[in-house]
Design an enzyme around this catalytic site. Structure first.
Site, mmCIF file in Angstrom:
data_model
loop_
_atom_site.group_PDB
_atom_site.id
_atom_site.type_symbol
_atom_site.label_atom_id
_atom_site.label_comp_id
_atom_site.label_asym_id
_atom_site.label_seq_id
_atom_site.Cartn_x
_atom_site.Cartn_y
_atom_site.Cartn_z
ATOM 1 N N LYS A 123 42.137 43.996 35.451
ATOM 2 C CA LYS A 123 42.692 44.130 36.800
ATOM 3 C C LYS A 123 43.855 43.177 37.062
ATOM 4 C CE LYS A 123 38.606 46.155 38.933
ATOM 5 N NZ LYS A 123 37.594 46.094 40.002
ATOM 6 N N ASP A 170 39.403 48.604 46.006
ATOM 7 C CA ASP A 170 38.002 48.152 46.017
ATOM 8 C C ASP A 170 37.509 47.821 47.425
ATOM 9 O OD1 ASP A 170 37.214 48.416 43.368
ATOM 10 O OD2 ASP A 170 37.987 46.444 42.800
#
Ligand code: NAP
Length: 297
Positions: free
Chosen positions: A85, A121
């Site tokens: 990420k 997220d």
């Protein structure tokens, strides 16, 4: 390509593969047990979209190169999971404001040769809390236990939605850094709202003074993991959300349930962060129920 005020791309995307099936996928390691191919392919099929979703096992350190390869390989959308990420961010040409603030990307969209990184997220968690638990977040005292990638994105999205967030973490420096990132976000036009974010001295302090508790550490994935905090702190007025979805019921959730707290696992966040990626790539509203039943969760 034009970007809207919220940083999202305007209009429908251009199919990456001229005249053929559009390709999307996920990079990560390990990736073998990823649910993403099943849930995205079910959604594409349900809406009759000529898209396919693959999974690529990418070695640590190769996330940036994998994102850059999207242009060469004509890949329209990429989900990014651990451990990429942070690296993936460097492969992007542009960043959505949330991804830039968090320093992490979990979704990349290729449009007209430009790779734009997003972080869905936290918004996925907030969407799940609203859709599945009917929570009103404005003013809600909220503990976020854990200040890694998931904890930070959760804290940012919850505070943006108006929650009063206390972050607790094993290492105080990470909690402070998370609170600083969220505080800076709330001071921007995009994040401005009634929410707040501060550091708690301990998970116990955060949990005892909150209604919503978000468990954002990996503790509970293994049977012999210690509990992230003492469940004796929980009452029937707490709502406890464990971001772990395998196992479906962690020891913490079982203990919370037995003390009368409302509980949810990480499946909702998983589905709704994927639904947001689906919308970014295709411009369509994701069929969340179809995705949920496809993965059997
Ligand atoms: P991460 O970036 O590695 O962060 C891990 C966090 O947990 C850090 O704050 C770390 O504290 C803390 N931690 C780790 N081991 C600990 C221990 N033994 N005792 C106390 N604290 C500990 O991981 P992440 O990406 O945030 O993921 C965290 C969890 O969320 C994982 O279980 C992951 O599967 C889940 N998750 C779920 C979704 C979903 O869609 N449902 C999405 C993302 C993540 P330090 O800072 O002190 O190291």
């Amino acid at each position: 390509m034009t970007a809207r005020a919220d940083g999202r791309l305007a209009g429908l995307p251009t199919a990456a593969s001229a005249g053929g099936t559009t390709v999307a996928g996920v990079i990560g390691r390990p990736i073998g047990h990823s649910l993403s191919p099943t849930l995205f392919n079910a959604a594409f099929a349900h809406l009759g979209l000529d898209w396919t979703f693959a999974a690529w096992d990418v070695a640590p350190g190769d996330g940036e190169a994998a994102v850059r390869a999207m242009t060469t390989l004509d890949i329209a959308g990429l989900s990014v999971t651990m451990p990429h990420k942070h690296d993936a961010l460097r492969g992007c040409d542009e960043l959505d404001a949330r991804a830039a603030a968090l320093g992490a990307v979990n979704c990349v969209a290729a449009r007209a040769g430009v790779l734009r990184g997003f972080n869905t997220d936290g918004d996925g968690l907030v969407a799940a809390l609203r859709a599945e638990l009917g929570l009103t977040l404005r003013g809600l005292p909220t503990a976020v236990v854990g200040a890694g990638g998931a904890g930070r994105s959760a804290a940012l999205a919850l505070a943006e939605a108006g929650a009063r967030v206390l972050v607790a973490n094993r290492s105080a420096a990470a909690a402070q850094s998370a609170a600083q990132v969220v505080g800076e976000w709330l001071s921007t036009a995009a994040g401005a709202g009634p929410g707040s974010c501060a550091v708690a001295d301990s998970a116990a302090e955060a949990v005892a003074s909150s209604t919503l508790v978000v468990q954002a550490t990996p503790l509970g994935m293994a049977d012999d993991d210690p509990l992230p905090f003492d469940p004796a702190l929980l009452t029937d007025s707490h709502v406890v959300v464990d971001l772990i979805y395998s196992p479906a019921e962690t020891r913490l959730l079982a203990a919370a349930k037995s003390r009368g707290a409302a509980t949810a696992n990480g499946v909702g966040m998983l589905l709704y962060q994927a639904a947001e990626q689906f919308r970014i790539w295709t411009g369509e509203t994701a069929p969340v129920d179809v995705m949920r039943s496809a993965v059997g969760l």
